[in-house]
Design an enzyme around this catalytic site. Structure first.
Site, PDB file in Angstrom:
ATOM      1  N   GLY A 141       0.840  -1.193   0.000  1.00  0.00           N
ATOM      2  CA  GLY A 141       0.000   0.000   0.000  1.00  0.00           C
ATOM      3  C   GLY A 141       0.869   1.235   0.000  1.00  0.00           C
ATOM      4  O   GLY A 141       2.084   1.153   0.203  1.00  0.00           O
TER       5      GLY A 141
ATOM      6  N   GLN B 108       3.233   9.920   1.798  1.00  0.00           N
ATOM      7  CA  GLN B 108       4.541   9.274   1.629  1.00  0.00           C
ATOM      8  C   GLN B 108       5.291   9.779   0.404  1.00  0.00           C
ATOM      9  O   GLN B 108       6.499   9.586   0.297  1.00  0.00           O
ATOM     10  CB  GLN B 108       4.386   7.748   1.534  1.00  0.00           C
ATOM     11  CG  GLN B 108       3.981   7.116   2.864  1.00  0.00           C
ATOM     12  CD  GLN B 108       3.888   5.613   2.734  1.00  0.00           C
ATOM     13  OE1 GLN B 108       2.888   5.077   2.276  1.00  0.00           O
ATOM     14  NE2 GLN B 108       4.951   4.916   3.126  1.00  0.00           N
TER      15      GLN B 108
ATOM     16  N   CYS C 164       7.155  -0.787   6.462  1.00  0.00           N
ATOM     17  CA  CYS C 164       6.638   0.430   5.816  1.00  0.00           C
ATOM     18  C   CYS C 164       7.688   0.946   4.840  1.00  0.00           C
ATOM     19  O   CYS C 164       8.874   0.943   5.157  1.00  0.00           O
ATOM     20  CB  CYS C 164       6.334   1.487   6.875  1.00  0.00           C
ATOM     21  SG  CYS C 164       5.721   3.039   6.194  1.00  0.00           S
ATOM     22  N   LEU C 165       7.224   1.381   3.683  1.00  0.00           N
ATOM     23  CA  LEU C 165       8.148   1.896   2.672  1.00  0.00           C
ATOM     24  C   LEU C 165       8.884   3.144   3.163  1.00  0.00           C
ATOM     25  O   LEU C 165       9.954   3.463   2.654  1.00  0.00           O
ATOM     26  CB  LEU C 165       7.388   2.215   1.379  1.00  0.00           C
ATOM     27  CG  LEU C 165       6.730   1.012   0.699  1.00  0.00           C
ATOM     28  CD1 LEU C 165       5.831   1.470  -0.442  1.00  0.00           C
ATOM     29  CD2 LEU C 165       7.767   0.031   0.189  1.00  0.00           C
TER      30      LEU C 165
ATOM     31  N   HIS D 220      -2.971   0.602   8.576  1.00  0.00           N
ATOM     32  CA  HIS D 220      -1.604   1.108   8.405  1.00  0.00           C
ATOM     33  C   HIS D 220      -1.595   2.309   7.455  1.00  0.00           C
ATOM     34  O   HIS D 220      -1.014   3.355   7.766  1.00  0.00           O
ATOM     35  CB  HIS D 220      -0.705  -0.019   7.873  1.00  0.00           C
ATOM     36  CG  HIS D 220       0.701   0.416   7.567  1.00  0.00           C
ATOM     37  ND1 HIS D 220       1.790  -0.043   8.261  1.00  0.00           N
ATOM     38  CD2 HIS D 220       1.191   1.281   6.646  1.00  0.00           C
ATOM     39  CE1 HIS D 220       2.893   0.539   7.779  1.00  0.00           C
ATOM     40  NE2 HIS D 220       2.546   1.338   6.790  1.00  0.00           N
ATOM     41  N   GLU D 221      -2.242   2.156   6.301  1.00  0.00           N
ATOM     42  CA  GLU D 221      -2.211   3.234   5.304  1.00  0.00           C
ATOM     43  C   GLU D 221      -2.942   4.477   5.803  1.00  0.00           C
ATOM     44  O   GLU D 221      -2.476   5.598   5.611  1.00  0.00           O
ATOM     45  CB  GLU D 221      -2.803   2.763   3.971  1.00  0.00           C
ATOM     46  CG  GLU D 221      -2.036   1.655   3.273  1.00  0.00           C
ATOM     47  CD  GLU D 221      -0.538   1.897   3.186  1.00  0.00           C
ATOM     48  OE1 GLU D 221      -0.118   3.062   3.047  1.00  0.00           O
ATOM     49  OE2 GLU D 221       0.214   0.914   3.284  1.00  0.00           O
TER      50      GLU D 221
ATOM     51  N   HIS E 236      -1.134   6.903   8.013  1.00  0.00           N
ATOM     52  CA  HIS E 236      -0.270   7.889   7.352  1.00  0.00           C
ATOM     53  C   HIS E 236      -1.001   9.223   7.164  1.00  0.00           C
ATOM     54  O   HIS E 236      -0.370  10.269   7.048  1.00  0.00           O
ATOM     55  CB  HIS E 236       0.184   7.382   5.980  1.00  0.00           C
ATOM     56  CG  HIS E 236       1.312   6.384   6.027  1.00  0.00           C
ATOM     57  ND1 HIS E 236       2.568   6.705   6.465  1.00  0.00           N
ATOM     58  CD2 HIS E 236       1.355   5.073   5.693  1.00  0.00           C
ATOM     59  CE1 HIS E 236       3.358   5.634   6.389  1.00  0.00           C
ATOM     60  NE2 HIS E 236       2.640   4.624   5.915  1.00  0.00           N
TER      61      HIS E 236
END
Ligand code: NI
Length: 186
Positions: free
Chosen positions: A47, A52, A108-109, A150-151, A154
């Site tokens: 995701g 981000q 996480c990216l 999670h997304e 952000h």
């Protein structure tokens, strides 16, 4: 088509409360989503949230129509564009103490190389809109529920390390899982 730079933890832009999207089905929005899809795919992420890539909007994408290479055992989560989301845990608003939390590994990216055990609601309802302004309303559980939580975190300036309770289970992926062949960054 463009792969955008993913901001890393420490960048203050990841800590903002994102603004709602006010116009749907615009060229600008479609271009942003296309860039986000390219970026997520290039990073093999599960995701990606607009903050981000430095875009201060309530917009996340997640899922794919094929298996995720980083989470090969995870069930398929449908490819979704979710805008202005609201998440509730069924029972939460009624003060139901049986709202169940589950812990599982996350990466996480924006936090490359690290993993932690993160508590999340086991089952959630999420509502919002797609890029055309059509409503989305789903009740999901398991990996799908985890990815969405999670997304959407952000969008309120929260990265998963801020949710960790047990720091003995927070570390570098190659140290936590030395036997794993899946050591690429996320
Ligand atoms: Ni993330």
């Amino acid at each position: 088509m463009a792969v955008r730079e993913i901001l890393k933890m420490g960048d203050p832009r990841l800590l903002r409360i994102a603004l709602p999207v006010t116009q749907f089905d615009t060229d600008e929005l479609h271009l942003l989503i296309s860039d986000m899809l390219d970026t997520m795919q290039a990073a093999k992420g599960a995701g990606l949230a607009a903050p981000q890539i430095g875009v201060d909007l309530q917009l996340v994408i997640f899922g794919s129509n094929t298996r995720n290479l980083r989470y090969p055992d995870a069930p398929i989560v449908p490819k979704t564009v979710l805008i202005n989301p609201v998440i509730t845990a069924p029972g939460e608003t009624e003060g139901d103490t049986s709202v169940q939390e589950v812990e599982d590994w996350e990466g996480c990216l924006s936090v490359p190389g690290l993993r932690a055990m993160v508590p999340r609601f086991a089952r959630i309802r999420y509502v919002g809109f797609d890029q055309y302004g059509d409503p989305i309303d789903r009740t999901v559980e398991g990996f799908h529920a985890r990815v969405v939580q999670h997304e959407c975190d952000h969008l309120i300036g929260k990265l998963y390390p801020m949710r960790v309770r047990d720091f003995t289970r927070f570390g570098f992926a190659d140290a936590l899982f030395p036997e794993s062949i899946e050591l690429q960054d996320d």
